[in-house]
Design a protein around this motif. Sequence first.
Motif, PDB file in Angstrom:
ATOM      1  N   THR A  27      24.377  79.620   5.958  1.00 15.39           N
ATOM      2  CA  THR A  27      23.501  79.548   7.122  1.00 15.39           C
ATOM      3  C   THR A  27      23.995  80.496   8.209  1.00 15.39           C
ATOM      4  OG1 THR A  27      23.221  77.216   6.587  1.00 15.39           O
ATOM      5  CG2 THR A  27      22.409  77.948   8.731  1.00 15.39           C
ATOM      6  N   MET A 165      23.561  72.826   6.897  1.00 14.66           N
ATOM      7  CA  MET A 165      22.751  73.022   8.105  1.00 14.66           C
ATOM      8  C   MET A 165      22.807  71.795   9.001  1.00 14.66           C
ATOM      9  SD  MET A 165      19.591  74.829   6.205  1.00 14.66           S
ATOM     10  CE  MET A 165      19.781  76.419   5.407  1.00 14.66           C
ATOM     11  N   GLY A 182      19.533  78.570  19.169  1.00 16.50           N
ATOM     12  CA  GLY A 182      19.163  78.571  17.765  1.00 16.50           C
ATOM     13  C   GLY A 182      19.067  77.205  17.126  1.00 16.50           C
ATOM     14  N   TRP A 183      19.185  76.159  17.907  1.00 11.62           N
ATOM     15  CA  TRP A 183      19.071  74.798  17.368  1.00 11.62           C
ATOM     16  C   TRP A 183      17.791  74.637  16.564  1.00 11.62           C
ATOM     17  CZ3 TRP A 183      21.011  69.722  17.263  1.00 11.62           C
ATOM     18  CH2 TRP A 183      20.065  68.699  17.133  1.00 11.62           C
ATOM     19  N   GLY A 184      16.677  75.071  17.183  1.00  5.87           N
ATOM     20  CA  GLY A 184      15.383  74.914  16.531  1.00  5.87           C
ATOM     21  C   GLY A 184      15.333  75.615  15.182  1.00  5.87           C
ATOM     22  N   ARG A 185      16.011  76.731  15.094  1.00  2.24           N
ATOM     23  CA  ARG A 185      15.944  77.483  13.838  1.00  2.24           C
ATOM     24  C   ARG A 185      16.797  76.848  12.745  1.00  2.24           C
ATOM     25  NH1 ARG A 185      15.954  83.651  15.743  1.00  2.24           N
ATOM     26  NH2 ARG A 185      13.900  83.606  16.686  1.00  2.24           N
ATOM     27  N   VAL A 186      17.937  76.356  13.134  1.00  2.00           N
ATOM     28  CA  VAL A 186      18.752  75.655  12.131  1.00  2.00           C
ATOM     29  C   VAL A 186      17.970  74.468  11.608  1.00  2.00           C
ATOM     30  CG1 VAL A 186      20.894  74.421  11.696  1.00  2.00           C
ATOM     31  CG2 VAL A 186      20.856  76.275  13.328  1.00  2.00           C
ATOM     32  N   LYS A 188      14.805  74.099  11.544  1.00  2.00           N
ATOM     33  CA  LYS A 188      13.694  74.539  10.716  1.00  2.00           C
ATOM     34  C   LYS A 188      14.184  74.859   9.298  1.00  2.00           C
ATOM     35  CE  LYS A 188       9.937  77.875  10.983  1.00  2.00           C
ATOM     36  NZ  LYS A 188       9.524  79.090  11.703  1.00  2.00           N
ATOM     37  N   ALA A 189      15.280  75.583   9.243  1.00  2.00           N
ATOM     38  CA  ALA A 189      15.846  75.926   7.936  1.00  2.00           C
ATOM     39  C   ALA A 189      16.253  74.656   7.192  1.00  2.00           C
ATOM     40  CB  ALA A 189      17.056  76.841   8.112  1.00  2.00           C
ATOM     41  N   PHE A 192      13.303  72.934   5.658  1.00  2.00           N
ATOM     42  CA  PHE A 192      12.902  73.600   4.425  1.00  2.00           C
ATOM     43  C   PHE A 192      13.853  73.228   3.275  1.00  2.00           C
ATOM     44  CE2 PHE A 192      13.442  77.022   1.367  1.00  2.00           C
ATOM     45  CZ  PHE A 192      12.147  77.121   0.892  1.00  2.00           C
ATOM     46  N   HIS A 244      10.935  66.124  16.354  1.00  2.00           N
ATOM     47  CA  HIS A 244      11.792  67.306  16.421  1.00  2.00           C
ATOM     48  C   HIS A 244      11.894  67.885  17.830  1.00  2.00           C
ATOM     49  CE1 HIS A 244       7.974  69.436  15.899  1.00  2.00           C
ATOM     50  NE2 HIS A 244       8.582  70.473  16.422  1.00  2.00           N
ATOM     51  N   ARG A 245      11.161  67.306  18.784  1.00  2.00           N
ATOM     52  CA  ARG A 245      11.330  67.798  20.150  1.00  2.00           C
ATOM     53  C   ARG A 245      12.501  67.105  20.842  1.00  2.00           C
ATOM     54  NH1 ARG A 245       8.434  71.586  21.320  1.00  2.00           N
ATOM     55  NH2 ARG A 245       6.628  72.067  20.032  1.00  2.00           N
TER      56      ARG A 245
ATOM     57  N   ALA B 247      13.262  81.112   8.475  1.00  2.00           N
ATOM     58  CA  ALA B 247      13.504  80.255   9.635  1.00  2.00           C
ATOM     59  C   ALA B 247      14.155  81.041  10.769  1.00  2.00           C
ATOM     60  CB  ALA B 247      14.380  79.073   9.240  1.00  2.00           C
ATOM     61  N   ASP B 255      12.405  81.075  20.185  1.00  2.00           N
ATOM     62  CA  ASP B 255      13.430  80.363  19.442  1.00  2.00           C
ATOM     63  C   ASP B 255      12.884  79.180  18.667  1.00  2.00           C
ATOM     64  OD1 ASP B 255      16.452  78.621  20.179  1.00  2.00           O
ATOM     65  OD2 ASP B 255      16.050  80.095  18.632  1.00  2.00           O
ATOM     66  N   ASP B 257      12.527  76.462  20.019  1.00  2.62           N
ATOM     67  CA  ASP B 257      13.276  75.311  20.531  1.00  2.62           C
ATOM     68  C   ASP B 257      12.418  74.422  21.395  1.00  2.62           C
ATOM     69  OD1 ASP B 257      15.908  74.610  20.025  1.00  2.62           O
ATOM     70  OD2 ASP B 257      16.567  76.597  20.710  1.00  2.62           O
ATOM     71  N   ALA B 258      12.823  73.193  21.467  1.00  2.40           N
ATOM     72  CA  ALA B 258      12.094  72.263  22.325  1.00  2.40           C
ATOM     73  C   ALA B 258      12.484  72.507  23.781  1.00  2.40           C
ATOM     74  CB  ALA B 258      12.426  70.835  21.950  1.00  2.40           C
TER      75      ALA B 258
END
Lengths: 274, 258
Positions: A27, A165, A182-186, A188-189, A192, A244-245, B247, B255, B257-258
């Motif tokens: 990751t 992750m 990058g929290w949101g992206r981790v 998201k990954a 998946f 997820h928010r 991702a 991002d 992000d929230a």
Amino acid sequence: MLKTPHWEMMVVWYFFLGGIAGGAYFTAAIADNFGGSRDRRVAQIGYLLSLPLVAICGVLLILDLGVPLRFLNMLRSFKFWDPMSIGAWALGVFGLFTLVSSVLSFSSSESTIALRRKIGLVGILFGFFLASYTGVLLSATALPFWSDARLMGALFLASGASTGMAAISLIMFATGAGSGDGWGRVKKADRFSMIFELVVLAVFLALLGSAARPILSGQFAALFWGGLVVVGLLIPLVLEFVGHRMRAVGAVSAVLVLVGGFILRYVVVMSIQS
Amino acid sequence: MATTLAMFTDTSLCIGCRACQVACKQWNELGAEAPEWTGTYQNHSHFTDETFRLVRFVEQPQPNGNLAWLLMSDVCKHCAQAGCLDACPTGAIYRTEFGTVNINQDVCNGCRYCVSSCPFGVVAFNEDTGTAKKCTFCNDRIHNGLGPACAKACPTDSIQFGARETLVTKAQKRVETLKAMGFKDAQLYGADSNGFLGGLNAFFLLLSKPSTYNLPENPRLPQRNVVVDSLLSIVSAVAVGVGAVFAFRDRGKGDGDA
Ligand code: SF4
Ligand code: SF4
């Protein structure tokens, strides 16, 4: 008339932590190479997490031997068809990658970053290897269920990715990483990876059919369905999609994914040995 | 390479005296173990780290309600394609110039991978030494021109020792004789070097099908799975990798992000 190796908790922990180490490094390297500057933090956490985990894995692997002082004998031969043999080599090589990447992750000079990215891309291969070879190691034995499971390595790899992750996101949560990190992206990954893991798990069971009996019936069934499938995959996925928010929800789901990853290794290793 | 040596265990001659089991213990200085109640005269139920030769007592219910015995003195098969040997990461398990399979006790580090990789469940782990143990084919004896202790002790020649080729020919003749005598299920197990595991250097003559003796009908080399399973793991790696790249890639949308 077959014999089981009496591998116990140390091996379960080794498989589990090795998966996280491989997943976290992979990751990190992806975030490093494909993410923006805001994903630096993900990359650094991933690299720095994989380093101690690999070290612990090495210690576990050695302590579990009947004669720990002879651990270097593992490097007396190199058998490319033997997961136990290349596994020992790969663990050592991957350890070097995690070390170098961790050190380089503190630098902000452009040339070091470029070098770190390249190293990361090669290291990914060893990370993937560490996460999956333990599954292939089991399937290359003479024992039923293990040797019937064509997707054991693939499943361990998917689980290694999702737990790696999850571990990164948990550390981000605990260290209060800001929203730009990058929290949101981790996450998201990770979503998946979890969905992919569920799919692999379904195919894994379908291919096994009645050979999956050790984990589907008897004392391990409840742990498998309740612990891995429901608590470790379905609930975190639901949490991720509805909440997820909220970071706290994301952290809870990460904990559950880690629990599920541990249960997977536990159930697989222990079920046919009890 | 020296001539391939073999042990031929002709179960039709076995009288269940267990001289082989005892001779093996004595020559190899294997410790005594607490007897194990298996429900039959057999002791132990399977090979252990102190029992390398084991006489199996297979009970066969007869039409008249009695039991008949099928006896079989079992041992490590010294497979031509040996799962234990391929599994061993230290190289402790090696093939001798006689074609037998041996564990170097000074090299084994006790990883126990061989234990789970023998299709016959032969290798056992010894807690005291921390190493894996199994029949050595009396490695010390064969290197001094002697046969294994079990074969030497067997009073009925149920266990024979010699050059593999000679023994196979002999065994094939014996099957013919037994068939002519009315043992219609008499058959060789592991004699065929084109058969499973490339043939066994300790092969058997059985009076019934292998499964009656709890032997696998078609044992296979465990390592056969490595290639396919590794390829499937790579597919899995590519899938997770592509997912992660996506991702982390959508820079345009911020991002996420929230
Ligand atoms: S029978 Fe088992 S222990 Fe003996 S050589 Fe074959 S694989 Fe190895
Ligand atoms: S336990 Fe010993 S003999 Fe068996 S595979 Fe491991 S190192 Fe080799």
